[in-house]
Design an enzyme around this catalytic site. Structure first.
Site, PDB file in Angstrom:
ATOM      1  N   ASP A 197      -5.250   2.897  -1.503  1.00 36.63           N
ATOM      2  CA  ASP A 197      -6.163   3.428  -0.483  1.00 36.63           C
ATOM      3  C   ASP A 197      -6.602   4.784  -1.026  1.00 36.63           C
ATOM      4  OD1 ASP A 197      -6.874   5.186   1.758  1.00 36.63           O
ATOM      5  OD2 ASP A 197      -6.182   3.589   3.091  1.00 36.63           O
ATOM      6  N   GLU A 233       0.830  -1.210   0.000  1.00 35.92           N
ATOM      7  CA  GLU A 233       0.000   0.000   0.000  1.00 35.92           C
ATOM      8  C   GLU A 233       0.863   1.258   0.000  1.00 35.92           C
ATOM      9  OE1 GLU A 233      -2.387   0.317   3.579  1.00 35.92           O
ATOM     10  OE2 GLU A 233      -3.589   1.962   2.769  1.00 35.92           O
TER      11      GLU A 233
HETATM   12  C1  RNT Z   1      -2.649   4.324   6.825  1.00 32.71           C
HETATM   13  C2  RNT Z   1      -3.078   3.201   5.955  1.00 32.71           C
HETATM   14  C3  RNT Z   1      -3.202   1.861   6.630  1.00 32.71           C
HETATM   15  C4  RNT Z   1      -3.866   1.942   7.978  1.00 32.71           C
HETATM   16  C5  RNT Z   1      -4.239   0.612   8.571  1.00 32.71           C
HETATM   17  C6  RNT Z   1      -4.542   0.709  10.015  1.00 32.71           C
HETATM   18  O1  RNT Z   1      -2.745   5.534   6.231  1.00 32.71           O
HETATM   19  O2  RNT Z   1      -4.280   3.513   5.315  1.00 32.71           O
HETATM   20  O3  RNT Z   1      -3.847   0.977   5.784  1.00 32.71           O
HETATM   21  O4  RNT Z   1      -5.009   2.725   7.934  1.00 32.71           O
HETATM   22  O5  RNT Z   1      -3.287  -0.313   8.279  1.00 32.71           O
HETATM   23 ZN    ZN Z   2      -5.189   1.967   4.145  1.00 31.62          ZN
END
Ligand code: RNT
Ligand code: ZN
Length: 411
Positions: A254, A221
């Site tokens: 995200d 991510e």
């Molecule tokens: C942080 C990311 C990550 C977290 C979680 C808790 O900006 O979005 O995914 O929100 O892992």
């Molecule tokens: Zn996230």
């Protein structure tokens, strides 16, 4: 005629089969994040939330123990239709006795979660936790210049792959293991390359663990910035996408992790062209990565439309990721997950041949059609889906009751 039958007839005029839409929605799994229930606190350390993310609000009822969190997840799941998976963070390890440290956690620290999942016949997704921990040094983990810090977190990553395999083996469902690190700098760095090289090398080491790639999907991510980490983020979009593609792991987007005018809905098609699978963290950023509760809003619908219209429901891992402590946490969970499902149903109820209008350059008809469909009787189809799934449309009374009977007593 029932409202559903009437609505179905209206959609049929657009060439849309509402029964098919409902049937397809039933098969979509949403991975529900466990961390909405306790403001991303977890059970394995006493540290405050760090990593540049923030939960605001102090609504009563936060889950304090694994038992409370499990009870809240049960309540939440009872109010959400369709297939669910549980998305856990490593910080939710349930440790009796001595804490081994995150570099040494083992499947046994997640036995109770596996039992919980098995009893409910659901799968588990997983996340190593690279934040809220004393071994995060100067806001760095896998990219730290301190070898002992970097090694610690590499071991954590490896341990998490083994735990992910255990989840997949025990539950019978594949496990998506997402790597996100908060690493970055508040102010202008002198060296942007060094930390990224170290992050790359650390990931290589973590992925050198031999694991079953048909059971564990490792995702990576990216992020643009965090609080206190405004000037530089090691795991930027370019880094994470390039790394994922070059190593054959799965990229995760995200939708709170881009500049405010960039839209993840527009990125999905590109990633689908070059990856077998992609992963999403669905959230609602308000002016920044604020992780508000997902609503049935334009961008959520557009994200769903891209998945559905590109026929990619089986190629996109959909997970929720937000944390709001200013309202009832169960309501936050239910509203957010249902919003994703509503958006998917809305997308499934769009005619599949609208692209023809685009290719024929009939943008007039395209605009009129897309606007018309916004006020088609979507609500009646959603209602039908909920009743088929034995889930009530209105959930506020149920949640208030649980709040009064269970949650307020936790104060
Ligand atoms: C942080 C990311 C990550 C977290 C979680 C808790 O900006 O979005 O995914 O929100 O892992
Ligand atoms: Zn996230």
């Amino acid at each position: 005629m029932s409202r559903y039958e009437e609505a179905k007839a209206i959609y049929a005029k657009y060439g849309v089969n509402a029964d098919d839409a409902v049937r397809k929605l039933k098969d979509v799994t949403i991975s529900v994040h466990c961390w909405q229930g306790d403001d991303v606190t977890g059970f394995d350390s006493r540290e405050a939330l760090s990593g540049g993310i923030q939960t605001t609000g102090n609504y009563p009822g936060k889950a304090r123990t694994p038992e409370e969190l499990m009870a809240d997840i049960d309540k939440t799941f009872s109010l959400i239709p369709g297939k669910k998976k549980l998305n856990l963070h490593a910080s939710y390890a349930i440790i009796d006795g001595d804490n081994p440290g995150r570099d040494r956690i083992e499947p046994k620290h997640f036995e109770k979660w596996v039992q919980f999942a098995k009893e409910r016949n659901i799968g588990i997704d997983f996340n190593p936790t690279f934040f809220s921990h004393p071994m995060v040094k100067d806001n760095l983990t896998l990219s730290s210049p301190d070898e002992s810090v970097r090694k610690y977190w590499i071991e954590h990553g490896k341990a998490c792959i083994r735990i992910s395999e255990y989840f997949a083996r025990e539950t019978g469902y594949p496990c998506v293991m997402n790597i996100w690190i908060p690493d970055g700098y508040k102010d202008i760095p002198a060296d942007r390359l060094g930390p990224r090289k170290r992050f790359r090398d650390s990931l290589d080491e973590i992925l050198s663990v031999d694991y079953d790639k048909s059971k564990v999907y490792v995702t990576l991510e990216s992020k643009v910035f965090g609080i206190g980490l405004e000037s530089y983020t090691v795991g930027s979009a370019e880094f994470c996408l390039s790394y994922s593609i070059s190593k054959g792991i799965t990229p995760l987007m995200d939708n709170g992790h881009y500049h405010p005018t960039e839209l993840v809905s527009d990125k999905i098609s590109s990633l689908l062209l070059f990856n077998d699978k992609i992963a999403l963290h669905v959230t609602r950023p308000v002016r920044w990565d604020s992780d508000h509760v997902i609503l049935f809003d334009d961008e959520t619908r557009e994200i769903a439309k891209e998945i559905v219209r590109n026929d990619a429901l089986d190629r996109v891992f959909i997970a929720t990721d937000y944390f709001d402590a200013s309202i009832n946490r169960i309501s936050a969970w239910v509203t957010g997950v249902r919003s994703v499902q509503k958006a998917l149903l809305f997308a499934l109820l769009q005619p599949s041949d609208l692209g023809k209008l685009q290719d024929g350059a009939d943008f007039t008809s395209l605009m009129v059609m897309q606007e018309e469909l916004k006020t088609a009787p979507f609500g009646d189809i959603w209602q039908e889906y909920l009743s088929e799934q034995n889930v009530p449309e209105s959930y506020i009374d149920e949640i208030k009751k649980y709040e009064n009977e269970v949650m307020v007593k936790r104060a």
